[in-house]
Write an enzyme that holds these catalytic residues in place. Structure first.
Site, PDB file in Angstrom:
ATOM      1  N   LYS A 154      40.675  21.878  54.758  1.00 51.16           N
ATOM      2  CA  LYS A 154      41.305  21.535  53.472  1.00 51.16           C
ATOM      3  C   LYS A 154      42.696  20.953  53.708  1.00 51.16           C
ATOM      4  O   LYS A 154      43.072  19.941  53.135  1.00 51.16           O
ATOM      5  CB  LYS A 154      41.390  22.778  52.574  1.00 51.16           C
ATOM      6  CG  LYS A 154      40.033  23.224  52.036  1.00 51.16           C
ATOM      7  CD  LYS A 154      40.057  24.609  51.398  1.00 51.16           C
ATOM      8  CE  LYS A 154      38.636  25.060  51.072  1.00 51.16           C
ATOM      9  NZ  LYS A 154      38.554  26.417  50.542  1.00 51.16           N
ATOM     10  N   GLN A 186      42.276  31.517  49.582  1.00 50.86           N
ATOM     11  CA  GLN A 186      40.967  31.507  50.241  1.00 50.86           C
ATOM     12  C   GLN A 186      40.281  32.866  50.081  1.00 50.86           C
ATOM     13  O   GLN A 186      40.883  33.913  50.305  1.00 50.86           O
ATOM     14  CB  GLN A 186      41.138  31.154  51.728  1.00 50.86           C
ATOM     15  CG  GLN A 186      39.834  30.934  52.476  1.00 50.86           C
ATOM     16  CD  GLN A 186      39.028  29.732  51.979  1.00 50.86           C
ATOM     17  OE1 GLN A 186      39.587  28.763  51.482  1.00 50.86           O
ATOM     18  NE2 GLN A 186      37.720  29.794  52.128  1.00 50.86           N
ATOM     19  N   ASP A 188      40.740  25.536  42.155  1.00 51.35           N
ATOM     20  CA  ASP A 188      39.412  26.082  42.456  1.00 51.35           C
ATOM     21  C   ASP A 188      38.608  26.278  41.171  1.00 51.35           C
ATOM     22  O   ASP A 188      37.394  26.444  41.215  1.00 51.35           O
ATOM     23  CB  ASP A 188      39.555  27.477  43.101  1.00 51.35           C
ATOM     24  CG  ASP A 188      39.358  27.467  44.610  1.00 51.35           C
ATOM     25  OD1 ASP A 188      38.638  26.594  45.116  1.00 51.35           O
ATOM     26  OD2 ASP A 188      39.935  28.362  45.265  1.00 51.35           O
TER      27      ASP A 188
HETATM   28  N1  GUN Z   1      35.511  30.902  49.917  1.00 52.27           N
HETATM   29  C1  GUN Z   1      34.298  30.294  49.988  1.00 52.27           C
HETATM   30  N2  GUN Z   1      34.278  29.223  49.183  1.00 52.27           N
HETATM   31  C2  GUN Z   1      35.494  29.140  48.601  1.00 52.27           C
HETATM   32  C3  GUN Z   1      36.082  28.232  47.680  1.00 52.27           C
HETATM   33  O1  GUN Z   1      35.475  27.279  47.199  1.00 52.27           O
HETATM   34  N3  GUN Z   1      37.380  28.499  47.351  1.00 52.27           N
HETATM   35  C4  GUN Z   1      38.060  29.552  47.832  1.00 52.27           C
HETATM   36  N4  GUN Z   1      39.303  29.730  47.417  1.00 52.27           N
HETATM   37  N5  GUN Z   1      37.549  30.416  48.677  1.00 52.27           N
HETATM   38  C5  GUN Z   1      36.266  30.199  49.069  1.00 52.27           C
END
Ligand code: GUN
Length: 296
Positions: A54, A98, A121
């Site tokens: 990311k 995350q 998100d």
């Molecule tokens: N953990 C697994 N997928 C995601 C996601 O799309 N966003 C976040 N913040 N954590 C995750």
């Protein structure tokens, strides 16, 4: 017959080129730079790898990007204070914590603390609610990536029988909600199957589009798919390591079987995954425009 591969990696590259041009325009015309912070608590290797990807993409697109790594024993209040700090930081437009978080931290409380206008998100209940009534500010990244892949591949969604395998808050529930909306790229008849469904195969077998998000490696077998169906595989399951320590990943679909039966299928890796990251970047650009009151 072998199915067409829906290569998310290629579509994602196209969208990223569009976003990069938009970032340059925002800088030149408005003097603003999209800002994204990713907060990682602990050292889960899969999470570290996602966060790295990311950050790297944000950097490539010319964002102001901050990776905030915190120790696994970080106290919940400290994390809430950190989020509050980023909520108030005008250089930051998108905040991503995350998941999963260590057990001693209440995930719901943390997601509630993020300013919904910086919630790229789209996990905050305000954004979940807006999605449900068909008025989203931000779309959750993986479902948005799936919908975009379906649209760009020319798949007929309107009127289609869609079966979603899995009911997570991150993928299963929101993609079901998005595809049933009375909207472009939606209007599907949606069924969600899960661990307590009596006969999963009965449902998947009659689906025009199967979205596999169960979190179980190769759960959807070839004989669970209708010939000619479109198969979207959201699974990223680590099934082992190579001799040099690289993760061996398998999707939620038995690819070698399904590729002979479906008309189109996403590979793992290189399918949905790259789309997810790209949609996060799209949301961050949008957040930057919202926060700077930019309408063009
Ligand atoms: N953990 C697994 N997928 C995601 C996601 O799309 N966003 C976040 N913040 N954590 C995750």
């Amino acid at each position: 017959m072998s199915a067409k591969l829906l290569k998310g990696a290629e579509v994602a590259k196209e969208i990223r080129a569009e976003l990069k041009a938009e970032v340059e325009r925002l800088k030149e015309k408005h003097g603003v730079v999209p800002g994204l912070v990713t907060i990682l608590v602990g050292e889960n290797p899969a999470s570290q790898s996602y966060v790295r990807a990311k950050q790297q993409t944000a950097h490539e697109l010319g964002f102001y990007s901050v990776q905030d790594n915190q120790p696994v024993d970080l106290n919940e209040n400290k994390l809430l204070e950190l989020i509050d700090m980023y909520n108030k930081d005008p250089k930051i437009h998108g905040i991503l914590v995350q998941l999963p978080l260590p057990k001693h931290i209440n995930e719901h409380k943390v997601l509630l603390a993020i300013d919904p206008s910086k919630d790229v998100d789209a996990f905050h209940p305000v954004n979940v609610g807006k999605l449900m009534i068909g008025e989203p500010d931000y779309l959750p990244c993986t479902p948005a990536g799936i919908q975009e892949l379906l649209i760009r591949s020319g798949t007929e969604i309107s009127g289609a029988e869609v079966v979603v395998v899995g009911r997570s808050n991150i993928v299963g529930k929101p993609i079901a909600m998005m595809l049933l909306q009375k909207a472009k790229g939606a209007n599907a008849t949606v069924t969600v199957v899960h661990t307590r469904t009596k006969d999963v195969q009965f449902h998947t077998k009659r689906a025009d589009i199967v979205i596999a998000a169960a979190g179980v490696a190769e759960y959807v077998k070839g004989d669970m798919i209708k010939p000619g169906a479109v198969v979207i595989d959201v699974g990223v399951n680590e099934v082992g390591r190579t001799a040099d320590g690289k993760r061996i990943l398998k999707g939620d679909v038995a690819f070698n079987e399904a590729v002979e039966i479906a008309s189109a299928i996403t590979p793992v890796p290189g399918g949905v995954g790259p789309m997810t990251i790209t949609m996060l970047m799209k949301n961050t650009v949008r957040a930057c425009k919202v926060h700077n009151n930019i309408k063009d």
